[in-house]
Design an enzyme around this catalytic site. Structure first.
Site, mmCIF file in Angstrom:
data_model
loop_
_atom_site.group_PDB
_atom_site.id
_atom_site.type_symbol
_atom_site.label_atom_id
_atom_site.label_comp_id
_atom_site.label_asym_id
_atom_site.label_seq_id
_atom_site.Cartn_x
_atom_site.Cartn_y
_atom_site.Cartn_z
ATOM 1 N N LYS A 86 0.822 -1.215 0.000
ATOM 2 C CA LYS A 86 0.000 0.000 0.000
ATOM 3 C C LYS A 86 0.861 1.273 0.000
ATOM 4 C CE LYS A 86 -4.400 -1.500 0.458
ATOM 5 N NZ LYS A 86 -4.518 -2.697 1.283
ATOM 6 N N GLU A 108 -10.107 6.888 2.107
ATOM 7 C CA GLU A 108 -11.051 5.959 2.704
ATOM 8 C C GLU A 108 -10.246 4.757 3.161
ATOM 9 O OE1 GLU A 108 -10.357 5.904 -0.532
ATOM 10 O OE2 GLU A 108 -9.783 3.790 -0.636
ATOM 11 N N SER A 375 1.791 -9.720 -0.646
ATOM 12 C CA SER A 375 1.419 -8.302 -0.574
ATOM 13 C C SER A 375 1.642 -7.664 0.795
ATOM 14 C CB SER A 375 -0.038 -8.118 -1.007
ATOM 15 O OG SER A 375 -0.895 -8.945 -0.246
#
Ligand SMILES: *Cc1c(COP(=O)(O)O)cnc(C)c1O
Length: 395
Positions: A86, A108, A375
């Site tokens: 991220k 968000e 990830s």
């Protein structure tokens, strides 16, 4: 007229007039900076010196021996600062916000991972940060709420709808439309109106570019298969993108089958969804008979979204990528498996990719290479997995 921001029929800009000004301004700015040498040099420097890129390419020797098929490599996005992929996107977007002269960043978040990544970069750049989060998610993810507050962000709960991720996105869109002069909206995955799916992919494609170069150096050839988990689809498109023209490379996305795709409790968008328009894009969504967005379920909060990025809908429609559905139970088993065999505790999202790899690797030959995108790391999930297994860790 050529339609912009399209992947085949998918993508586009389906937003109300009130949001269109903000979208157009962002689109112009991104067109300008995406090839700006100074912007790109600064981003590269942040990837290296703040996020700790390039991430490691790890040969999973134990897993390879145990599964008895393809040679398995793992791209270690779990080792990035803040513990997942991220950060790649948050760095890109908040840097763009700075270049655009915005003072305030909103985001968000569902599980809180994207909110934490955004709050982190805003702390680093000394920018005001407000994160919208469903009230329901705030209760489930209290630790991440506090983490964002520690980083100086304001977390605002939304009570509308199901008080989860999709409602937080609606609220952030409203804020953005009202405050576009000062405010940049940092979206967490390859979704939303153009330019987001393209822009977020561009900030994540570093994963695949590094992976290709690293495997070329270690093995002198391309992988035969690349596997990644898919929520909105940003880590998957990040590792897939550079391999799309290499048609010998099989691309496999693992979606969340929750309690099974024949129940109503899953988030397997491409397995069970239909084409629709939501959150500013044409893509594939889980819907009820009336076309309303259906409730979704997965043990993994990061995969718990009723849609998928439009580029994945396109890759699915052309057959260039395949998508498989992994149940909660399979993901938890893979979570335990990777922990035991390699000493790596994966994020429960990433465990879906590991589960898919466990099925695919034995069908491949030892001279073939299977690449898994890990990830994120699993510290955040340990408590939930213990609960799932009925282990009492509350003392
Ligand atoms: C958010 C998240 C995901 C899902 O998002 P994508 O956009 O599909 O990548 C997957 N893994 C981790 C660790 C996450 O935090």
């Amino acid at each position: 007229m050529e339609k912009i921001g399209r992947f085949g029929e998918f993508g586009g800009q389906y937003v109300p007039e009130t949001v269109m000004n903000a979208v157009s301004e962002l689109q112009e700015a991104y067109e300008r900076y995406r090839s700006d040498p100074q912007f790109l040099a600064e981003l590269r420097d942040l990837y290296r010196n703040y996020a700790f890129r390039p991430s490691l390419m790890y040969y999973a020797e134990k897993m390879t021996k145990d599964l008895g098929g393809a040679k398995i490599y793992i791209k270690r996005e779990d080792l990035n600062h803040t513990g997942s992929h991220k950060i790649n996107n948050a760095l890109g977007q908040v840097l763009l916000a700075k270049y655009m002269g915005k003072k305030r960043v909103i985001a968000e978040t569902g599980a809180g991972q994207h909110g934490v990544a955004t709050a982190t970069i805003c702390a680093y750049f000394d920018m005001e940060c407000e994160v919208y989060m469903g009230r329901e998610d705030m209760e489930r993810q209290a630790l991440n709420v506090y983490r964002m507050e520690l980083l100086g962000a304001k977390v605002t709960g939304t009570d509308s709808g199901t008080a989860t991720l999709k409602d937080a996105i609606n609220e952030a869109m409203r804020d953005w439309a009202t405050n576009v002069e000062t405010t940049f909206y940092c979206i967490g995955s390859v979704m939303g109106p153009h330019p987001y799916p393209t822009m977020v992919r561009d900030f994540q494609k570093i994963i695949g570019e590094e992976a290709k170069a690293q495997l070329m150096e270690k093995e002198g050839k391309l992988p035969d298969c690349v596997v990644a988990c898919v929520g909105g689809g940003s880590n998957a498109i990040g590792i897939f993108y550079d391999f799309i023209p290499d048609t010998s490379v099989r691309l496999v996305g693992a979606e969340a089958a929750g309690r099974g795709i024949d129940t109503n409790e899953h988030a397997a968008t491409l397995s069970k969804g239909d084409t629709g328009i939501f959150h500013g894009m044409k893509s594939v969504f889980l819907q009820n008979e009336e076309g309303q967005i259906a409730p979704v379920f997965s043990i993994s909060a990061g995969l718990d979204y009723p849609g998928i990025g439009p580029e994945h809908a396109y890759l699915h429609s052309t057959g260039r990528a395949e998508y498989v559905a992994i149940t909660d139970e399979e993901a938890v088993q893979a979570f335990e498996y990777l922990s035991r065999t390699e000493g790596i505790i994966p994020a429960v999202e990433s465990a879906h990719a590991v589960a898919a790899a466990r099925k695919i690797a034995p069908t491949m030959r030892p001279d073939q290479i299977l690449l898994i995108n890990l990830s994120g790391r699993g510290d955040k999930d340990v408590q939930q997995i213990a609960r799932y297994r009925g282990v009492n860790i509350d003392g």
